[in-house]
Design an enzyme around this catalytic site. Sequence first.
Site, mmCIF file in Angstrom:
data_model
loop_
_atom_site.group_PDB
_atom_site.id
_atom_site.type_symbol
_atom_site.label_atom_id
_atom_site.label_comp_id
_atom_site.label_asym_id
_atom_site.label_seq_id
_atom_site.Cartn_x
_atom_site.Cartn_y
_atom_site.Cartn_z
ATOM 1 C CG ASP A 91 -0.337 0.166 2.543
ATOM 2 O OD1 ASP A 91 0.907 0.248 2.609
ATOM 3 O OD2 ASP A 91 -1.071 0.243 3.538
ATOM 4 C CB CYS A 151 0.840 -2.522 4.777
ATOM 5 S SG CYS A 151 0.679 -3.575 6.224
ATOM 6 N N GLY A 152 2.270 -0.515 6.305
ATOM 7 C CA GLY A 152 2.961 0.252 7.346
ATOM 8 C C GLY A 152 3.601 -0.637 8.390
ATOM 9 C CB THR A 153 2.247 -2.583 11.081
ATOM 10 O OG1 THR A 153 1.012 -3.022 10.500
ATOM 11 C CG2 THR A 153 2.071 -1.252 11.801
ATOM 12 N N GLY A 154 2.903 -4.222 8.307
ATOM 13 C CA GLY A 154 2.881 -5.602 7.807
ATOM 14 C C GLY A 154 1.682 -6.377 8.353
ATOM 15 C CB ILE A 155 -0.488 -5.850 11.340
ATOM 16 C CG1 ILE A 155 0.677 -5.883 12.335
ATOM 17 C CG2 ILE A 155 -1.717 -6.532 11.943
ATOM 18 C CD1 ILE A 155 0.441 -5.034 13.598
ATOM 19 N N GLY A 156 -1.729 -5.549 8.535
ATOM 20 C CA GLY A 156 -2.913 -5.588 7.676
ATOM 21 C C GLY A 156 -2.716 -6.503 6.484
ATOM 22 C CG MET A 157 0.175 -5.694 3.325
ATOM 23 S SD MET A 157 -0.877 -5.796 1.846
ATOM 24 C CE MET A 157 -0.171 -4.459 0.870
ATOM 25 C CG HIS A 176 9.774 -24.360 12.445
ATOM 26 N ND1 HIS A 176 9.820 -24.180 13.808
ATOM 27 C CD2 HIS A 176 10.929 -24.984 12.102
ATOM 28 C CE1 HIS A 176 10.969 -24.688 14.281
ATOM 29 N NE2 HIS A 176 11.663 -25.164 13.258
ATOM 30 C CG HIS A 223 8.196 -28.171 11.188
ATOM 31 N ND1 HIS A 223 7.890 -27.580 12.388
ATOM 32 C CD2 HIS A 223 9.494 -28.560 11.273
ATOM 33 C CE1 HIS A 223 8.962 -27.590 13.168
ATOM 34 N NE2 HIS A 223 9.948 -28.188 12.512
#
Length: 150
Positions: A11, A68-74, A101, A136
């Site tokens: 983004d 993205c900004g944090t990588g969290i939303g992506m 893993h 794994h």
Amino acid sequence: MSKKLIGIASDHAGFPLKEFLKGLLVKRGYEVADFGCSREDSVDYPDYAYALARKVAGGEIPRGVLVCGTGIGMSIAANKVKGIRAALCWDEYTAKMSRNHNDANILCLGGRILAPEQAKQILKVWLEESFQGGKHRRRLEKIGKIERGG
Ligand code: RB5
């Protein structure tokens, strides 16, 4: 020999890091499929996560990078697509583990969190490491079962 294919998308908050990483990948001999965005005007990260994730899930692109900004939303958005194992990584250890893993097929990075050099090292490890299989694989099969309805 044909070039190794990798997808990338971001983004607006991830755009500068995406451009930096794209340049590195091209230098490393990758053919890079860029799913946008193409400038720093505000956009919605799920659109870009989905555009790349569906190609990876469909097998057209072996793996990809989302910023993205944090990588969290992506990572939240990409993991909604069946077959996607998107890993939010913030250092070389999490990048290594996500491959060894979790067999992560998408790397998510925070463009507002990581310095370009840190992101470069994370990406390098992520590209070089491989899945260890064994116990794994059994765990990933359990995740697959959840995807199919439990
Ligand atoms: C955009 O402001 C920001 O919310 C986005 O880039 C991302 O960090 C979301 O998780």
